[in-house]
Design an enzyme around this catalytic site. Structure first.
Site, PDB file in Angstrom:
ATOM      1  N   GLN A 119       0.864  -1.175   0.000  1.00  0.00           N
ATOM      2  CA  GLN A 119       0.000   0.000   0.000  1.00  0.00           C
ATOM      3  C   GLN A 119       0.904   1.229   0.000  1.00  0.00           C
ATOM      4  O   GLN A 119       1.704   1.397   0.920  1.00  0.00           O
ATOM      5  CB  GLN A 119      -0.811  -0.062   1.290  1.00  0.00           C
ATOM      6  CG  GLN A 119      -2.087   0.671   1.303  1.00  0.00           C
ATOM      7  CD  GLN A 119      -2.779   0.479   2.655  1.00  0.00           C
ATOM      8  OE1 GLN A 119      -2.236  -0.132   3.573  1.00  0.00           O
ATOM      9  NE2 GLN A 119      -3.965   1.007   2.773  1.00  0.00           N
ATOM     10  N   SER A 154       4.722  -1.293   4.316  1.00  0.00           N
ATOM     11  CA  SER A 154       4.810  -2.679   4.799  1.00  0.00           C
ATOM     12  C   SER A 154       4.883  -3.614   3.611  1.00  0.00           C
ATOM     13  O   SER A 154       4.105  -3.477   2.666  1.00  0.00           O
ATOM     14  CB  SER A 154       3.575  -3.057   5.618  1.00  0.00           C
ATOM     15  OG  SER A 154       3.362  -2.124   6.626  1.00  0.00           O
ATOM     16  N   GLU A 237      -9.567  -2.507   7.532  1.00  0.00           N
ATOM     17  CA  GLU A 237      -8.483  -3.000   8.377  1.00  0.00           C
ATOM     18  C   GLU A 237      -8.944  -3.509   9.733  1.00  0.00           C
ATOM     19  O   GLU A 237      -8.164  -4.027  10.499  1.00  0.00           O
ATOM     20  CB  GLU A 237      -7.427  -1.907   8.576  1.00  0.00           C
ATOM     21  CG  GLU A 237      -6.692  -1.548   7.306  1.00  0.00           C
ATOM     22  CD  GLU A 237      -5.535  -0.592   7.567  1.00  0.00           C
ATOM     23  OE1 GLU A 237      -4.843  -0.756   8.574  1.00  0.00           O
ATOM     24  OE2 GLU A 237      -5.333   0.318   6.753  1.00  0.00           O
TER      25      GLU A 237
END
Lengths: 403, 372
Positions: A119, A154, A237
């Site tokens: 992302q 990440s 999320e």
């Protein structure tokens, strides 16, 4: 109120437990190929992308079943899927906002981890103030050209593709000039550098893009719709991982109690010290409350209720708890808590970190500082709760002033 | 799995809120604070009419045979209203009677309690204020036809209006529970004024109080287990009432932050205040989850019921104190005045924090359960 699990869920959990006990790798996965192979095993067993619609390769599984699988994985300390962001965020974003061609092109390869995703949201000067991002995507006729820098990415080191937010119109108010793209990281003009963190390892990366190419067909939604899309993305999320998180805390807590039996101070086990017992009791009470709160959220999701801004309460609660948990654990363990090697085997204290990686108390302690920063810091969550849940007046903000 | 209230529970909550809003506004609470007796006889009768006093009692005595979840729903609303009266203490005693009482004992008391004609309480603490049953020093000595009870019970809630008191005492067979009528010879009461004038306490001095053998509640050797169950329900009930008080403090704070202006805008627009309110809401929602999980676990006899009760009492006690304290801060000077209602809830929460096991006690119980 009825907090019993349904018979279906109990049977489902039983099947999942047996499967994970039989199939979880006993050794640490060190290479990308080993991790990809474990992902494929999970995928073939039906434990990847469970919440996705069937037509895109998912199982239409309930939030409770997703939570149960995550929980069972935590229980046996199973390695996570390799394409977590692809499956948790990018795929759902394409399913909701993407074109049919995008769905055909990307979804199956996300599920199977043939293509790995990250992302590309945060920038060095646009963290909590994400909408002030400066990475530009300019229309070059047949494609977009992207230049800028992303950070805290990440999985960036292994990703083939990224879900990108970039500014396409600098002349309109900042929230309106952002668009959402799919960008290949395997191209000239993209450089990914590991970002070494306070833990000493590099779960994050920095991504530098210089005149990188994005096809016109890889714009998600409309031009300028990026901010809106990012808001829905962030709401994916929450929820599914909630039980698993608490299970990892509980495993760490058990190890903490064991350590207080082993370690002695002033001639007696730490566990016999009333001060230590008081601290342990407080930690466990807070830990259990995270579990009850997770069940409450899951029961709402089961009924098709969207937790909406209330999910900010959950995120604030568990991330602040996690930080406190490891702080107090290391206080209890004293010098032993901050040691990662060099002690006799019986005094080397193992722990299951809440993130699923790292297996020492110092690592878990340091990693716990990330939760209150990423994915909307605690301060941002409190703003959301204050404004959208409690209905308190908005703070006058310079970037929202109409021009 | 469904964490939300079912329609009946929702109805109970709505009707409780409606009743207390109408009959127990802060003007009434304040009047009862100044009243010698401290509770309203007419409100008690109304609560009997509504079925609240027999909520957990068998249908045969006019009860509804409901459980801790429903009791917690009522208690949360009572906390929200700072209702002054012996509801929790009576329910705990009555539930123990329904669970362990002999047919004679049940005939004598349960119908009267459900009808609002009798009140009861449990006298747990001695002068040694540990919540461990082993710390109870009050003695039951064998005498002709029964026992005599000697000892000092402190912080007995609502003893001055109770018709019957459940008194745990060390008997030859071990810790036993006895039903003692308040009018019994040798029993004297002294009032203790606490921080919350809506919670009345007494010291109960037992000087060779004679009780018949039939006054023992349940089999003699099982007194400790029964007392533990009373304390478990007391912990959950007190958590529910603290939750109500905390939620009221939060609601008042949010309402105030929307209208009180400083520096040209409502104080709720400032992050310092908004973040405080957000943290208060987080604590209240966690306290809700803890309270009702424990109530449900108690009703279903879940394996972790005792643990969950301790978690709820320890967590909600801390959370309510925190939320109520921050409410004073959000209100500023007005929150520090007697005339403003905030302190009614702040004080109720503080009094409850010490009842049926304080946080330190329950944290120790948690560790004992996990580490044994």
């Amino acid at each position: 109120m009825d907090l019993t699990y349904s018979l279906e869920d109990l049977a489902f959990r039983e099947r999942a437990r047996r499967w994970f006990e039989a199939n979880t790798p006993r050794h640490e996965l060190t290479t990308l190929e080993q991790r990809r192979s474990w992902h494929r095993t999970l995928y073939e067993a039906g434990y990847v992308g469970m919440g996705w619609p069937r037509e895109y390769g998912g199982r239409d599984a309930t939030p409770m079943q997703q939570a149960i699988v995550a929980d069972e994985m935590a229980r046996v300390n199973a390695p996570p899927t390799i394409n977590g962001l692809g499956i948790g965020i990018v795929g759902p974003t394409i399913i909701v906002h993407g074109t049919e061609a995008q769905k055909q092109r990307y979804l199956r390869k996300i599920l199977s981890a043939e293509e790995l995703w990250c992302q590309l949201y945060s920038e060095p000067n646009a963290g909590s103030d994400l909408a002030s991002l400066r990475t530009r995507a300019e229309d070059r006729g047949d494609h977009f050209e992207v230049t800028g820098q992303k950070i805290w990415t990440s999985g960036g080191l292994i990703a083939d593709w990224g879900l990108l937010l970039a500014r396409t119109d600098p002349r309109v108010p900042k929230h309106k000039g952002i668009s959402c793209f799919l960008i290949s990281l395997r191209q000239p003009g993209v450089e990914v550098r590991p970002l070494k963190q306070i833990t000493g390892s590099a779960e994050f990366a920095e991504v530098f893009m210089t005149q990188a190419r994005v096809e016109k067909s890889d714009l998600i939604g409309r031009l300028g719709q990026g901010w809106e899309i990012a808001q829905t993305t962030l709401s994916y999320e929450r929820g599914g991982n909630s039980l698993a998180r608490v299970t990892r805390y509980a495993m760490a807590f058990r190890q903490l109690v064991e350590s207080t039996r082993t370690l002695r101070r002033s001639g007696r086990p730490l566990l016999d010290d009333p001060v230590v017992r008081g601290r342990l009791g407080r930690l466990y009470a807070e830990l259990e409350v995270q579990r009850y709160a997770a069940l409450r959220v899951l029961s709402a999701l089961e009924k098709g209720e969207s937790p909406g801004p209330a999910s900010s309460i959950t995120k604030l609660s568990y991330s602040e708890f996690e930080k406190r948990f490891y702080e107090v654990a290391l206080e209890i363990l004293g010098p032993y808590g901050q040691a990662s090697s060099g002690l006799p085997a019986n005094l080397t204290l193992p722990v299951v970190g809440s993130s699923g990686h790292g297996n020492t108390w110092p690592y878990a302690f340091l990693w716990s500082r990330a939760g209150t920063i990423y994915s909307g810091s605690s301060e941002i969550q409190k703003n959301v709760i204050g404004e959208r849940v409690l209905g308190l007046p908005k703070e006058p903000r310079a970037d929202r002033v109409k021009v | 799995m469904d964490f939300a209230f079912n329609p009946d529970q929702q109805l109970l909550r709505d009707s409780a809120r409606g009743f207390l809003d109408a009959h127990c506004p802060s003007t009434v609470v304040r009047a009862l604070w100044d009243d010698a007796r401290g509770e309203s006889e007419s409100m008690w009768k109304d609560m009997a009419q509504l079925g609240w006093l027999g909520l957990t009692l068998p249908e045969a005595v006019g009860g509804s045979a409901l459980g801790m979840v429903e009791t917690a729903i009522l208690l949360e609303e009572m906390g929200r209203a700072a209702y002054p009266g012996p509801y929790l203490s009576t329910v705990l005693a009555a539930t123990a009677l329904a669970e362990a009482g002999s047919p004679d004992q049940q005939r004598r008391w349960l119908g009267a309690i459900a009808a609002g004609a009798a009140r009861a309480t449990v006298a747990v603490l001695d002068t040694d204020w540990s919540w461990e049953p082993a710390a109870i020093a009050t003695r039951a000595v064998r005498a002709t036809g029964g026992f005599t009870l000697t000892g000092t019970k402190r912080f007995v809630p609502w003893a001055h209006v109770a018709d019957v008191v459940i008194v745990p005492a060390q008997a030859p067979e071990g810790l036993s529970l006895f039903l003692v009528e308040r009018a019994a010879p040798g029993l004297t009461l002294g009032a203790i004024q606490g921080i919350d004038l809506g919670t009345r306490w007494a010291t109960l001095t037992l000087d060779a109080v004679p009780v018949a053998a039939e006054a023992a509640l349940g089999p003699p050797a099982q007194g400790e287990a029964l007392l533990q169950r009373v304390l478990q329900r007391g912990a959950v009930g007190a958590a529910a009432e603290m939750l109500g008080a905390a939620r009221r403090c939060l609601d008042m704070s949010v309402a105030y932050a929307k209208v009180r202006e400083q520096f040209g805008q409502p104080i709720g627009a400032f992050q310092a205040i908004r973040h405080k309110c957000a943290e208060m809401l987080m604590e209240v929602e966690n306290a809700h989850a803890a309270t009702y999980y424990a109530a449900w676990a108690t009703d279903t006899g879940a394996e972790d019921a005792a643990l969950a009760a301790s978690v709820a009492k320890a967590y909600v006690g801390d959370a309510a104190r925190q939320v109520c304290g921050e409410a004073i801060q959000v209100h500023g000077g007005i929150g520090f005045t007697w005339e403003y209602d905030l302190h009614l809830y702040v004080k109720r929460a503080k009094a409850l924090e010490t009842m049926y096991g304080d946080a330190d006690h329950h944290r120790e119980l948690i560790v004992r359960r996990l580490a044994s």
